[in-house]
Design a protein around this motif. Structure first.
Motif: not given
Length: 206
Positions: A48-54, A85-87, A90-94
């Protein structure tokens, strides 16, 4: 410890001796819960991949002036408080979901599950399970005749006919002793073990 030995009609023909060290353990609910949760967690894949505000694609322009509008202060539209907006986290694949379980704990948990299945008469033994042809209908009729609808079959050497016949049955799973996992043992209503597989399980866990 003695387990029921079924015949082809699903009737208890006799009993077969089983090792108390494997099938006579006390029920340890906390340990069973731990290894089942660890098994499910270790099967998760971090995809899962979500984006942060950057990372979100927004302008950095201030939406409106700081004072005088009567609205809340806002710096940019990529704020996590805004829609789109960004999470914040965020969920990261790592992300790592794995749980560590020692071998001794894992074996003790399996023994506790098998012991409880034996006490509840959900674990039965059969001499051998042979299917003449790779037909789902043949295996379904055989299991229905034995009174088994949701069953985990543990066989030492899985024949091709048995494997192919079981693939289209949603409530039937055929595995070897080394593939018997805590989730499957808990999930299926009955566990059917061949005599050869029973000896293999005792050798692995004793």
């Amino acid at each position: 410890m003695e387990l029921k030995l079924l015949n082809a009609q699903g009737e208890a023909a006799s009993n077969v001796a089983a090792a108390d060290t494997v099938f006579g353990r006390d029920y340890n609910e906390a340990l069973i819960h731990q290894i089942v949760v660890a098994y499910q967690a270790n099967a998760r894949s971090g995809n899962r991949k979500q984006k942060d505000r950057e990372e979100v694609h927004h302008t950095t322009k201030k939406p409106w002036r700081q004072k005088g509008t009567g609205r809340a202060r806002a710096g940019m539209s990529s704020s996590p408080l805004w829609r789109g907006g960004g999470r914040i986290f965020p969920n990261s694949p790592d992300e790592n979901f794995t749980h560590k379980v020692n071998k001794k704990m894992y074996r003790a948990g399996l023994c506790s599950i098998l012991s409880q299945l034996a006490r509840e008469e959900r674990l039965v033994v059969i001499d051998d399970l042979v299917i003449d042809a790779p037909k789902t209908k043949l295996l379904s009729q055989k299991l229905t005749g034995m009174g088994l609808d949701s069953v985990l079959i543990i066989a030492e050497n899985i024949e091709e006919n048995l494997l192919l016949a079981s693939r289209n049955l949603p409530n039937v799973l055929v595995v070897e002793p080394r593939q018997a996992d805590p989730m499957s043992l808990v999930f299926y209503k009955k566990t059917l073990v061949t005599k050869a597989a029973l000896a293999k399980i005792e050798e692995m866990l004793a």
